[in-house]
Each structure stands twice: as C-alpha cells, then as structure tokens.
Scaffold this active site. Structure first.
Site, PDB file in Angstrom:
ATOM      1  N   LYS A  20      -5.733   8.516   2.342  1.00 16.02           N
ATOM      2  CA  LYS A  20      -5.071   7.709   3.375  1.00 16.02           C
ATOM      3  C   LYS A  20      -3.876   8.468   3.957  1.00 16.02           C
ATOM      4  O   LYS A  20      -3.730   8.553   5.179  1.00 16.02           O
ATOM      5  CB  LYS A  20      -4.629   6.376   2.747  1.00 16.02           C
ATOM      6  CG  LYS A  20      -3.953   5.425   3.689  1.00 16.02           C
ATOM      7  CD  LYS A  20      -4.049   3.996   3.191  1.00 16.02           C
ATOM      8  CE  LYS A  20      -3.070   3.675   2.079  1.00 16.02           C
ATOM      9  NZ  LYS A  20      -1.660   3.614   2.523  1.00 16.02           N
ATOM     10  N   SER A  21      -3.040   9.001   3.097  1.00 12.97           N
ATOM     11  CA  SER A  21      -1.842   9.709   3.578  1.00 12.97           C
ATOM     12  C   SER A  21      -2.223  10.886   4.474  1.00 12.97           C
ATOM     13  O   SER A  21      -1.612  11.113   5.519  1.00 12.97           O
ATOM     14  CB  SER A  21      -1.039  10.239   2.388  1.00 12.97           C
ATOM     15  OG  SER A  21      -0.539   9.183   1.621  1.00 12.97           O
ATOM     16  N   ARG A  25      -1.664  11.500   8.728  1.00 12.83           N
ATOM     17  CA  ARG A  25      -0.940  12.672   9.223  1.00 12.83           C
ATOM     18  C   ARG A  25      -1.819  13.535  10.108  1.00 12.83           C
ATOM     19  O   ARG A  25      -1.348  14.103  11.107  1.00 12.83           O
ATOM     20  CB  ARG A  25      -0.406  13.483   8.027  1.00 12.83           C
ATOM     21  CG  ARG A  25       0.781  12.794   7.341  1.00 12.83           C
ATOM     22  CD  ARG A  25       0.947  13.292   5.920  1.00 12.83           C
ATOM     23  NE  ARG A  25       2.160  12.803   5.270  1.00 12.83           N
ATOM     24  CZ  ARG A  25       2.298  11.610   4.695  1.00 12.83           C
ATOM     25  NH1 ARG A  25       1.293  10.745   4.703  1.00 12.83           N
ATOM     26  NH2 ARG A  25       3.432  11.265   4.111  1.00 12.83           N
ATOM     27  N   ARG A 120       9.008  -5.635   5.617  1.00 21.06           N
ATOM     28  CA  ARG A 120       9.352  -4.442   4.820  1.00 21.06           C
ATOM     29  C   ARG A 120      10.530  -3.677   5.435  1.00 21.06           C
ATOM     30  O   ARG A 120      10.722  -3.680   6.643  1.00 21.06           O
ATOM     31  CB  ARG A 120       8.108  -3.550   4.668  1.00 21.06           C
ATOM     32  CG  ARG A 120       7.035  -4.245   3.835  1.00 21.06           C
ATOM     33  CD  ARG A 120       5.787  -3.425   3.712  1.00 21.06           C
ATOM     34  NE  ARG A 120       6.001  -2.190   2.989  1.00 21.06           N
ATOM     35  CZ  ARG A 120       5.078  -1.241   2.869  1.00 21.06           C
ATOM     36  NH1 ARG A 120       3.893  -1.388   3.445  1.00 21.06           N
ATOM     37  NH2 ARG A 120       5.322  -0.143   2.193  1.00 21.06           N
ATOM     38  N   ASP A 312       1.690   4.393  -6.160  1.00 25.32           N
ATOM     39  CA  ASP A 312       0.625   3.485  -5.712  1.00 25.32           C
ATOM     40  C   ASP A 312      -0.366   3.142  -6.833  1.00 25.32           C
ATOM     41  O   ASP A 312      -1.207   2.254  -6.680  1.00 25.32           O
ATOM     42  CB  ASP A 312      -0.145   4.109  -4.535  1.00 25.32           C
ATOM     43  CG  ASP A 312       0.722   4.195  -3.280  1.00 25.32           C
ATOM     44  OD1 ASP A 312       1.721   3.458  -3.191  1.00 25.32           O
ATOM     45  OD2 ASP A 312       0.408   5.003  -2.393  1.00 25.32           O
ATOM     46  N   LYS A 339       6.565  -2.834  -1.348  1.00 26.53           N
ATOM     47  CA  LYS A 339       5.264  -2.328  -0.888  1.00 26.53           C
ATOM     48  C   LYS A 339       4.544  -3.455  -0.130  1.00 26.53           C
ATOM     49  O   LYS A 339       5.165  -4.412   0.283  1.00 26.53           O
ATOM     50  CB  LYS A 339       4.445  -1.811  -2.078  1.00 26.53           C
ATOM     51  CG  LYS A 339       5.047  -0.564  -2.725  1.00 26.53           C
ATOM     52  CD  LYS A 339       5.019   0.620  -1.784  1.00 26.53           C
ATOM     53  CE  LYS A 339       5.655   1.861  -2.406  1.00 26.53           C
ATOM     54  NZ  LYS A 339       5.826   2.926  -1.408  1.00 26.53           N
ATOM     55  N   ARG A 343       4.863  -5.730  -5.829  1.00 24.61           N
ATOM     56  CA  ARG A 343       3.805  -5.396  -6.796  1.00 24.61           C
ATOM     57  C   ARG A 343       4.232  -5.607  -8.248  1.00 24.61           C
ATOM     58  O   ARG A 343       3.362  -5.710  -9.123  1.00 24.61           O
ATOM     59  CB  ARG A 343       3.321  -3.954  -6.570  1.00 24.61           C
ATOM     60  CG  ARG A 343       2.496  -3.837  -5.299  1.00 24.61           C
ATOM     61  CD  ARG A 343       1.963  -2.452  -5.037  1.00 24.61           C
ATOM     62  NE  ARG A 343       1.073  -2.472  -3.886  1.00 24.61           N
ATOM     63  CZ  ARG A 343       0.710  -1.399  -3.191  1.00 24.61           C
ATOM     64  NH1 ARG A 343       1.173  -0.205  -3.530  1.00 24.61           N
ATOM     65  NH2 ARG A 343      -0.110  -1.506  -2.176  1.00 24.61           N
ATOM     66  N   ARG A 385      -4.163  -2.976  -3.189  1.00 22.48           N
ATOM     67  CA  ARG A 385      -4.122  -2.383  -4.531  1.00 22.48           C
ATOM     68  C   ARG A 385      -4.022  -3.447  -5.630  1.00 22.48           C
ATOM     69  O   ARG A 385      -4.456  -3.225  -6.750  1.00 22.48           O
ATOM     70  CB  ARG A 385      -2.987  -1.365  -4.626  1.00 22.48           C
ATOM     71  CG  ARG A 385      -3.171  -0.220  -3.619  1.00 22.48           C
ATOM     72  CD  ARG A 385      -2.434   1.026  -4.008  1.00 22.48           C
ATOM     73  NE  ARG A 385      -2.207   1.880  -2.852  1.00 22.48           N
ATOM     74  CZ  ARG A 385      -3.115   2.708  -2.320  1.00 22.48           C
ATOM     75  NH1 ARG A 385      -4.318   2.805  -2.841  1.00 22.48           N
ATOM     76  NH2 ARG A 385      -2.809   3.442  -1.272  1.00 22.48           N
TER      77      ARG A 385
HETATM   78  C1  S3P Z   1       2.886   7.159   1.614  1.00 24.29           C
HETATM   79  C2  S3P Z   1       4.029   7.210   0.847  1.00 24.29           C
HETATM   80  C3  S3P Z   1       4.350   6.222  -0.191  1.00 24.29           C
HETATM   81  C4  S3P Z   1       3.137   5.408  -0.604  1.00 24.29           C
HETATM   82  C5  S3P Z   1       2.341   4.947   0.570  1.00 24.29           C
HETATM   83  C6  S3P Z   1       1.873   6.123   1.418  1.00 24.29           C
HETATM   84  C7  S3P Z   1       2.690   8.199   2.633  1.00 24.29           C
HETATM   85  O1  S3P Z   1       5.337   5.339   0.297  1.00 24.29           O
HETATM   86  O2  S3P Z   1       3.514   4.311  -1.393  1.00 24.29           O
HETATM   87  O3  S3P Z   1       1.184   4.228   0.146  1.00 24.29           O
HETATM   88  O4  S3P Z   1       1.571   8.318   3.183  1.00 24.29           O
HETATM   89  O5  S3P Z   1       3.644   8.940   2.919  1.00 24.29           O
HETATM   90  P1  S3P Z   1       6.889   5.779   0.360  1.00 24.29           P
HETATM   91  O6  S3P Z   1       6.980   6.997   1.148  1.00 24.29           O
HETATM   92  O7  S3P Z   1       7.602   4.630   1.022  1.00 24.29           O
HETATM   93  O8  S3P Z   1       7.311   5.922  -1.059  1.00 24.29           O
END
Ligand code: S3P
Length: 425
Positions: A20-21, A25, A120, A312, A339, A343, A385
């Site tokens: 996902k991350s 990007r 958030r 996560d 989150k 959680r 999650r």
């Molecule tokens: C993410 C960073 C994390 C993670 C999120 C995805 C990212 O959050 O919990 O699911 O893609 O950079 P934080 O950067 O707020 O810790």
C-alpha cells in the site's frame, strides 16, 4: 459480516496484494514526473484508488494496460487546479503525502476524506508545511480536515519531527521538491523510508544520512516500478500460520524493507519457525519469499524503536499473543490511537469479548496467554486491520467468530477472506 471458524492448520503457497505504501508513492511521484511510468503489482485497494482519483483531479492521466497502471506524468509544475474537493477516502497516506505536493502548487486545493480521516490529526503536517510557506486552513486551525491548501513559493526548512511518522516525513520531503534551498527531516526513530528510496529511483536529488533525509529541488523522470507484496497484508497470514501448529505456508514476493520487518523479528522472538528465501531487489526495495511452519509461540515485549517497524501489525500481533504462552507487553505505541480507529481500545474491547486476558495501557496493551479463545460477535470499527486481526482470532477460537462490517478489508486487502479460506485446512 463474515463468520470465521476454527481450522486445523494453514497450508499453501500464496502471494498477497501489492504494498500500500509503495503503491501510493509510485502514483504520486509518477504524476509529477516527466514522461510515462509503468507500475506493476499496484494495490487496487480503496486507499490507493483514492490516490489515483486525487491525481486525476489534478490533471494527471492514469490508465490500465495489461494489469499495469500507466501514469503520464505532468512534470513538477504541470498539475492543474482541481475543480472539486480531493477525496482521500479513508487514507491518511493520501491526505498527508498529497498535502506535501499541494503545498508546492500555485493554486488552491481542498482535501477531505471519510469520517475516520476527518477525525485524524493533521496539525503534524500543517505545522511544517506552513513553516515552508504554504497557506493552509481547515477545521480547528487546520488540525482537522477538510484542509484548504494554497501553495507555492516555498522555502526549504530543517524539520525535527516530534512523532515518528513516514507520512509527515514524506509530506515535507515532497514539498521540498518545490522549495528554495534544501529541505531536511530529522527523525528520532526511523520510520518507513519508501519515499526516500522512491525519490532516488525517480532521479531526485535526495540524500539520507542516519536519521536525516535531505532533498533538493529536482526534476523527476518516469520509470517502471515493480510493487512487491505488502508485508503488512502478509502479516495476517504469517502470524496465523506461525501460531497454529502444523501449518506450512509460503508467501512469495513480499517486500522486506528493513523499516517494515518488525513483524518478522517479533515472530522470531516469539519462537516462530520462519525463513526468508530468494532475497532480491526490485525498484530499490528488498523482496523475499517468506516461509513459516506453525508451532507453539510464547509472549514477548515490544517497545521503543521497534514500534514504527511494525505499527500496522500490532492488531494481529495482539491476536496471536492471545494464544501464545506467557505475557506480551506492547508499549510506546500511542500512535495506534490515531489510526483508522483507536486500535488499542478496539483490540482490547474485542479480544475481551472472546474471553482473552488483555489490559489496556496508556500507550499499548498487555496480554496474558495462553487463552482459550471463545466464539462471539465482534466489531471491525470500520478499520480494515481490526477486521482482519479478528479473523485470525476466529481461526483459533472454540466457537464461531462473527465479525461485523467487514467491507473495510477492501481498503488494503481485496480478496482477503477468499484467500484465507483457500489456505485453511
Ligand atoms: C504509512 C505510514 C504509517 C502507517 C500507514 C502507512 C505510509 O503511518 O501506519 O499505514 O505509507 O507512510 P505514519 O506515518 O502516520 O506512522
């Protein structure tokens, strides 16, 4: 709603959807690159589809070809003022990282999202982006979305982050592409570094030394990106297979970026039988096949620098800690409260319903095992999650675990329940 029943073991060889991350990007950087990018393995989860939708509203052409996502980049200064609100849906990554790009644009954008995202904290990105020169407004002095961002004319800053957050780090670094001079972010505890790696991969002038990342204004160029499987999605299967004796599971092509592999370290600490094979690199990211054989696990302690490396995965770690022998203590994880749901409160409340000995701590939780996990009706809090962690509980429970509101798993893991059924014996 899904009903999950006890299984004897997990057996099989699978892949999981893309990271996902990295998917977020890849689309964002491709959108502000010169030329075309081809993204394979892109996660078609709702969060990443929100990122695509936002980029399209900014004028970026994105289409699919033979399973790949193709992005025709518009260059750093080619985005256009969106006619309507940019909807980040449930995705904190979309809203926060996109805000960094929007801070560099000489136009007005409004970014919003669903009820969870609108609750958030956004001050964490607003503060440094304002320092760089962006004009940002929103509810509670821009502490909450919707955010209104009028960007342009940024100057570089050196920013020491008060909380470890890859999303904040990324927002500042992306804004740094548009800033005069250089922009640095300094972290106490290193958070995931996909943005730094991907900026370099797209040709940006980025330099990482220890806990400091620096970017200088630079043009990006379209590339081919291969997105590996998401270790955060793999985690549900790895954890379940590790704790259910007799299981044998291999997950191929999983990203093992060291800033993300806390789950592997913790499973090994808990006594898991887990191995990595076929380690390789794709698009600047380490990838491996992960195999695990199930056996009895024991409790562990998780705190400090480990937390960002598995933030996560804490819901699923709590789920298997319920079955592990002895005490598991998780501290220093207050970020879990902000989150997609709180959680800590969610896992404590739902595991208690299944008879698990668990206590809420100010910044984490404590679980005493092993527990006989009972069946029952549990809630997802519309948090993907939490829903998947509760499914892992169901695999070990003595009765049926009925999970309400499970549609949210499509945020990060479309097909989760089908894949789980396919490896359940
Ligand atoms: C993410 C960073 C994390 C993670 C999120 C995805 C990212 O959050 O919990 O699911 O893609 O950079 P934080 O950067 O707020 O810790």
């Amino acid at each position: 709603m899904e009903c999950i029943n006890r299984i004897t073991k997990i057996k099989g060889c699978i892949t999981v959807p893309g990271d996902k991350s990295i998917s977020h990007r890849a689309v964002m950087l491709a959108g502000i690159s010169k030329g075309k990018s081809v993204i394979t393995g892109f996660l078609r989860g709702e969060d990443c589809l929100s990122t695509i939708a936002c980029c399209r509203k900014l004028g970026v052409d994105i289409w699919e070809d033979q399973g790949s996502v193709i992005v025709q980049g518009r260059g750093l200064y080619g985005l256009t003022e969106p006619e309507d609100v940019l909807n980040a849906g449930n995705s904190g990554s979309t809203m926060r990282m996109m805000s960094g790009i929007l801070a560099g644009q000489d136009f007005v954008s409004v970014v919003s999202g669903d009820a969870s995202l609108r609750s958030r904290p956004m001050a964490r990105i607003v503060k440094p982006l304002r320092e760089m020169g962006a004009a940002i407004d929103g509810r509670k002095n821009a502490g909450l979305a919707p955010l209104v961002i009028r960007g342009g004319s940024l100057k570089g800053i050196s920013y020491s982050m008060p909380v470890s957050s890859a999303q904040v780090k990324s927002a500042v670094l992306l804004a740094g592409l548009y800033a005069q001079g250089e922009t640095s972010v300094i972290e106490d505890t290193v958070s995931r570094d996909h943005t730094e790696r991907m900026l370099a991969y797209f040709g940006a002038n980025v330099d990482v030394r220890g806990t400091k990342a620096t970017v200088k204004p630079s043009e990006l160029y379209g590339v081919e990106v291969e997105v590996p499987g998401d270790i955060s999605s793999a985690a549900f299967f790895l954890a379940a297979a590790a704790v259910i004796p007799g299981s044998e599971l291999t997950i191929k092509n999983v990203g093992i970026n060291p800033t993300r592999t806390g789950i592997i370290d913790i499973l090994l600490n808990m006594g898991a039988d887990l191995t990595l094979d076929h380690i390789r690199t794709a698009g600047g990211e380490a990838v491996a096949d992960i195999s695990v054989r199930g056996r009895k696990l024991h409790g562990t302690e998780i705190s400090g620098e480990m937390i960002p490396r598995l933030i996560d995965e804490i819901p699923v770690i709590a789920a298997i800690a319920a079955a592990a022998e002895g005490k598991t203590t998780i501290t220093g994880a207050a970020e879990l409260k902000v989150k997609e749901s709180n959680r800590i409160a969610a896992m404590v409340a739902e595991l208690k319903k299944l008879g698990v000995a668990i206590a809420e701590l100010e910044d984490g939780m404590e679980i005493i095992g092993p527990n006989r996990i009972a069946g029952g009706v549990v809630e997802s809090y519309d948090d993907h999650r939490i829903a998947m962690a509760m499914a892992v509980c169901g695999l070990m429970a003595e009765g049926t675990v009925e999970i309400n509101r499970t549609e949210c798993v499509a945020i990060s893991f479309p097909g989760f329940f089908e894949l789980l059924a396919g490896v359940s014996v």
